[in-house]
Design an enzyme around this catalytic site. Sequence first.
Site, short mmCIF file in Angstrom:
data_model
loop_
_atom_site.label_atom_id
_atom_site.label_comp_id
_atom_site.label_asym_id
_atom_site.label_seq_id
_atom_site.Cartn_x
_atom_site.Cartn_y
_atom_site.Cartn_z
N LYS A 1 60.94 59.07 126.89
CA LYS A 1 60.59 59.98 126.06
C LYS A 1 62.22 60.43 125.36
CE LYS A 1 57.96 63.32 124.03
NZ LYS A 1 57.05 62.80 123.00
N ASP B 1 48.07 55.56 136.49
CA ASP B 1 46.94 55.91 136.41
C ASP B 1 45.86 55.76 135.17
OD1 ASP B 1 47.23 57.14 138.99
OD2 ASP B 1 46.01 59.12 138.62
N TYR C 1 60.68 64.71 140.80
CA TYR C 1 59.93 64.68 141.98
C TYR C 1 61.11 65.21 143.05
CZ TYR C 1 55.66 62.37 141.02
OH TYR C 1 54.29 61.92 140.70
N ASP D 1 53.96 59.32 125.40
CA ASP D 1 52.76 59.74 124.81
C ASP D 1 51.98 58.58 124.04
OD1 ASP D 1 54.85 59.59 122.99
OD2 ASP D 1 54.29 61.65 122.12
N ASP E 1 54.22 57.52 137.07
CA ASP E 1 52.84 58.18 137.97
C ASP E 1 51.68 58.17 137.02
OD1 ASP E 1 51.50 59.24 140.10
OD2 ASP E 1 51.75 61.34 139.04
#
Length: 373
Positions: free
Chosen positions: A189, A249, A142, A221, A245
């Site tokens: 990751k 969700d 970001y 993942d 982020d």
Amino acid sequence: MKYTIAVIPGDGIGPEVTNQAKKALDAIAEVYDHIFIYKEAKMGACAIDATGDPLPEETIEICKKADAILFGAIGALKYDNDPTLRIRPEQGLLRLRQELDLFCNVIPVKAYPKLVKNSPLKKEIILGTDIAIYRELSGGMYFGKKELSKDGKSAYDVSSYTVEEISRITHLAFQAAQERKKKVTLVDKANVLETSRLWRKTVAEIAKQYKDVTLDFMFVDNAAMQIIIDPKQFDVILAENLFGDIISDVACVAGGSIGILASSSIGGKNALFEPIHGTYPQVTGKDIANPIASILSAAMLLEYLGLHDEADAIQRAVEKSLDLGITTQDLKVKNQYSASTAKVGDFIADYIQNQEDSNLNFQNIYMGQSTII
Ligand code: IPM
Ligand code: MN
């Protein structure tokens, strides 16, 4: 006590839902004898329209001086649909996070038994879900160097983290786990990314100071899938900015509805509270958006100010509204009576002030014939 609260309604449904949170806070002020002074400030598309800047200097000043910040939502379709625009609403929120060094985003995801039927996931899968997501908010892709090449044919966003940036949120995540189910899952990751390997090494080192907490690791993942197939396995999830982020969700689905999830963004000196949902342009101005996430953000704000009884009172009022079905249409099945945004806010504020109200009043509201609104 007297508190100054910076209020940033923002865009879309932001103002409508924030107004309901203010109603709940006003009711708290009344019952518990506090004074909340609201300082309204602009950020996002509305700020661009008014000043050309998504985060006017005045907003930063108001936020810095306040005891806490209540925020609604940010964004507008005209910007989403035109990626060439250089000045964008989201820049306001990102810059505010940077200016105030809001590095720790906490998103509690709890499945309310009354709402499990609203999730597309099976009841037996999500019932009992209770996750706290600790998302790093001030670093990573970001905020790294980013550029679009002159010919417009390539672009990059750099992701970088320092041990210090990783450490400060990691300590908060472990401390939270100590008060909960004593488990931290680092989502990363590390099979691909150098930053993720630095996260693993740093977090594993810090874990040695918290012997009562179990640490495990999960690739992002796989984590996205695990949250859907078995959300109950998680307690505290720790993640870098972009993964956090996305994961937050995904986790909303396990909470039953995105319309009820609140979050806090904590820095050294400031803290901001906001619903997880965005601007929801499709229903803006219709008085049907769910205000509960914003109202629960106000409860988190009170908690941050050390006002635990007050935060509990909001929580109880929200639960009552869910129990009685005094909720907006997103939490209803077809053709069921639903209340407007403002009515849900009125009910919650009223319940905070008059818990002893007769069942008759609740019944009337339920029937859409309110006597107390
Ligand atoms: C969030 C939002 C923001 C983010 C956007 C609006 C910049 O999605 O708070 O999660 O990506 O951090
Ligand atoms: Mn997001």
